[in-house]
Write a protein that holds these residues in place. Structure first.
Motif, PDB file in Angstrom:
ATOM      1  N   UNK A 222       0.770  -1.288   0.065  1.00 33.62           N
ATOM      2  CA  UNK A 222       0.158   0.038  -0.018  1.00 33.62           C
ATOM      3  C   UNK A 222       0.843   1.253   0.077  1.00 33.62           C
ATOM      4  N   UNK A 223       1.979   1.305   0.751  1.00 34.79           N
ATOM      5  CA  UNK A 223       2.855   2.333   0.612  1.00 34.79           C
ATOM      6  C   UNK A 223       3.438   2.680  -0.951  1.00 34.79           C
ATOM      7  N   UNK A 224       3.866   1.612  -1.383  1.00 37.33           N
ATOM      8  CA  UNK A 224       4.118   1.587  -2.618  1.00 37.33           C
ATOM      9  C   UNK A 224       2.985   2.261  -3.743  1.00 37.33           C
ATOM     10  N   UNK A 225       1.695   1.847  -3.441  1.00 35.16           N
ATOM     11  CA  UNK A 225       0.610   2.331  -4.198  1.00 35.16           C
ATOM     12  C   UNK A 225       0.600   3.603  -3.986  1.00 35.16           C
ATOM     13  N   UNK A 226       0.533   4.176  -2.687  1.00 38.41           N
ATOM     14  CA  UNK A 226       0.659   5.422  -2.241  1.00 38.41           C
ATOM     15  C   UNK A 226       1.324   6.637  -2.909  1.00 38.41           C
ATOM     16  N   UNK A 227       2.835   5.886  -3.011  1.00 33.80           N
ATOM     17  CA  UNK A 227       3.829   6.706  -3.483  1.00 33.80           C
ATOM     18  C   UNK A 227       3.541   6.938  -5.097  1.00 33.80           C
ATOM     19  N   UNK A 228       2.996   5.883  -5.686  1.00 30.49           N
ATOM     20  CA  UNK A 228       2.631   6.076  -7.089  1.00 30.49           C
ATOM     21  C   UNK A 228       1.482   6.848  -7.419  1.00 30.49           C
ATOM     22  N   UNK A 229       0.360   6.876  -6.424  1.00 28.06           N
ATOM     23  CA  UNK A 229      -0.961   7.730  -6.622  1.00 28.06           C
ATOM     24  C   UNK A 229      -0.675   8.998  -6.181  1.00 28.06           C
ATOM     25  N   UNK A 230       0.123   9.396  -5.194  1.00 24.39           N
ATOM     26  CA  UNK A 230       0.123  10.583  -4.536  1.00 24.39           C
ATOM     27  C   UNK A 230       1.686  11.344  -4.662  1.00 24.39           C
ATOM     28  N   UNK A 231       2.589  10.640  -5.386  1.00 26.36           N
ATOM     29  CA  UNK A 231       4.011  11.462  -5.490  1.00 26.36           C
ATOM     30  C   UNK A 231       4.392  12.051  -4.225  1.00 26.36           C
ATOM     31  N   UNK A 232       4.899  13.267  -4.675  1.00 22.11           N
ATOM     32  CA  UNK A 232       5.458  14.066  -3.566  1.00 22.11           C
ATOM     33  C   UNK A 232       4.704  14.473  -2.605  1.00 22.11           C
ATOM     34  N   UNK A 233       3.262  14.522  -2.509  1.00 24.39           N
ATOM     35  CA  UNK A 233       2.477  14.630  -1.572  1.00 24.39           C
ATOM     36  C   UNK A 233       2.684  13.456  -0.457  1.00 24.39           C
ATOM     37  N   UNK A 234       3.103  12.362  -0.597  1.00 26.71           N
ATOM     38  CA  UNK A 234       3.496  11.311   0.505  1.00 26.71           C
ATOM     39  C   UNK A 234       4.657  11.673   1.153  1.00 26.71           C
ATOM     40  N   UNK A 235       4.505  12.143   2.356  1.00 33.43           N
ATOM     41  CA  UNK A 235       5.924  12.680   3.131  1.00 33.43           C
ATOM     42  C   UNK A 235       6.435  11.356   3.792  1.00 33.43           C
ATOM     43  N   UNK A 236       7.809  11.865   4.088  1.00 31.61           N
ATOM     44  CA  UNK A 236       8.744  10.871   4.989  1.00 31.61           C
ATOM     45  C   UNK A 236       9.301  11.610   5.901  1.00 31.61           C
ATOM     46  N   UNK A 237       9.637  10.918   6.952  1.00 32.58           N
ATOM     47  CA  UNK A 237       9.351   9.591   7.337  1.00 32.58           C
ATOM     48  C   UNK A 237       7.842   8.983   7.402  1.00 32.58           C
ATOM     49  N   UNK A 238       7.494   7.770   7.442  1.00 31.88           N
ATOM     50  CA  UNK A 238       6.293   7.327   7.848  1.00 31.88           C
ATOM     51  C   UNK A 238       6.357   7.311   9.319  1.00 31.88           C
ATOM     52  N   UNK A 239       5.034   6.824  10.040  1.00 34.34           N
ATOM     53  CA  UNK A 239       5.190   6.713  11.508  1.00 34.34           C
ATOM     54  C   UNK A 239       4.756   5.273  11.551  1.00 34.34           C
ATOM     55  N   UNK A 240       5.614   4.665  12.439  1.00 32.14           N
ATOM     56  CA  UNK A 240       5.243   3.306  12.660  1.00 32.14           C
ATOM     57  C   UNK A 240       4.305   3.122  13.669  1.00 32.14           C
ATOM     58  N   UNK A 241       3.531   2.109  13.761  1.00 35.65           N
ATOM     59  CA  UNK A 241       2.705   1.466  14.606  1.00 35.65           C
ATOM     60  C   UNK A 241       3.326   1.524  15.824  1.00 35.65           C
ATOM     61  N   UNK A 242       2.691   2.069  17.029  1.00 35.61           N
ATOM     62  CA  UNK A 242       3.476   1.929  18.205  1.00 35.61           C
ATOM     63  C   UNK A 242       2.202   1.327  19.175  1.00 35.61           C
ATOM     64  N   UNK A 243       2.328   0.387  19.926  1.00 31.48           N
ATOM     65  CA  UNK A 243       1.258  -0.285  20.636  1.00 31.48           C
ATOM     66  C   UNK A 243       1.116   0.507  21.860  1.00 31.48           C
ATOM     67  N   UNK A 244       1.826   1.298  22.348  1.00 32.78           N
ATOM     68  CA  UNK A 244       1.529   2.086  23.652  1.00 32.78           C
ATOM     69  C   UNK A 244       1.269   3.420  23.416  1.00 32.78           C
ATOM     70  N   UNK A 245       0.676   3.806  22.089  1.00 28.02           N
ATOM     71  CA  UNK A 245       0.171   5.027  21.885  1.00 28.02           C
ATOM     72  C   UNK A 245      -1.147   5.412  22.902  1.00 28.02           C
ATOM     73  N   UNK A 246      -2.074   4.542  23.233  1.00 27.95           N
ATOM     74  CA  UNK A 246      -2.945   4.878  23.917  1.00 27.95           C
ATOM     75  C   UNK A 246      -2.571   5.076  25.353  1.00 27.95           C
TER      76      UNK A 246
END
Length: 287
Positions: A222-246
């Motif tokens: 999906x990230x590759x798909x987003x890069x193709x669809x949205x180009x430079x609008x997809x910002x980096x870095x991505x935010x990794x899932x963090x189990x203790x966010x809550x």
């Protein structure tokens, strides 16, 4: 307000559950760490950002009450300092006092979260912010806030449209999943339509991919798909899932002051994302 030096950025997603408020809080934490005077406006009736920012209001009006009489609203006297400031005070090196203020959210603002608002209704938050700008000009030539972050509800009803009218840019939050990616594409189209009809100065600040699981083949696809669809609008870095966010948000702590390597990595990611958001706004004004 959008024509001033203050950057007003709406944090939006038309799909719930993608961590929009978590991104808002992460950017607020990065702004405080960078000593950027910031105001967070909690426009979501659930008011999760208000809770996560450790706000203890004592008689101040919430956002919904200020929207009711926007031209009479005195935003400067109604904002509440985030409790995070105490967390950062020991590590601060600057000589100026830290500024991370919050316009508290509440269920009351939900009365404006409907699809049939008039143009006058859409300008309610703009009027509240304009009053703040007038007051700042009488005090100093430099605005008190350099950044305003608006945490929007996960819909395109009235409150999100009110926020977009008051903003210069919209930062979108998405998960690397089929429905979220499709929702992001719809949101971009909605921003373009809204810009043409109501807010000619509005633009997309970018897309933050949140809750990413690097080991997931689906997320990688999906990230590759987003890069193709949205180009430079997809910002980096991505935010990794963090189990203790809550847990972090329930403790009303800033990500920059939560122990552990995962939190440090997330904090560094938000530092970089904030810099890109701010640099993008400055480039847009110069252009």
């Amino acid at each position: 307000m959008t024509g001033s030096r203050v950057q007003v950025v709406s944090i939006s997603s038309l799909k719930g559950g993608v961590g929009k408020t978590s991104v808002t809080l992460g950017l607020a934490s990065a702004a405080l760490a960078a000593e950027i005077p910031t105001l967070v406006i909690d426009l979501d009736p659930h008011a999760d950002a208000t809770t996560g920012l450790s706000v203890n209001a004592s008689g101040q009006q919430d956002v919904g009450q200020m929207l009711r009489y926007p031209r009479k609203a005195d935003l400067a006297s109604q904002v509440v300092p985030s409790g995070w400031i105490e967390q950062f005070s020991a590590a601060r090196k600057g000589t100026q006092p830290a500024i991370l203020d919050v316009a508290a959210g509440s269920a009351y603002s939900g009365i404006y979260d409907r699809p049939d608002l008039s143009r006058r209704d859409l300008r309610r938050l703009s009027a509240v912010l304009a009053g703040l700008e007038r007051q700042e000009r009488t005090i100093s030539s430099k605005p008190r806030y350099e950044l305003v972050l608006i945490d929007c509800p996960p819909s395109l009803n009235g409150l999100t449209r009110i926020a977009w009218t008051a903003s210069s840019r919209v930062l979108l939050v998405a998960e690397p999943g089929l429905f979220s990616v499709a929702g992001t594409e719809r949101t971009l189209r909605a921003i373009e339509l809204f810009r043409h009809e109501f807010a000619p100065g509005l633009s997309a600040a970018g897309i933050v991919a949140n809750r990413v699981r690097p080991a997931s083949a689906e997320h990688t696809y999906r990230l590759n798909e987003m890069s193709t669809m949205f180009g430079s609008l997809l910002l980096s870095p991505t935010i990794a899932e963090q189990s203790n966010w809550q847990q972090i948000q329930g403790a009303a702590r800033a990500i920059h002051h939560w122990p552990g390597d995962a939190a440090k990595t997330a904090a560094a990611s938000f530092d970089e994302l904030l810099k890109k958001v701010l640099d993008g706004g400055q480039h847009r004004r110069r252009g």
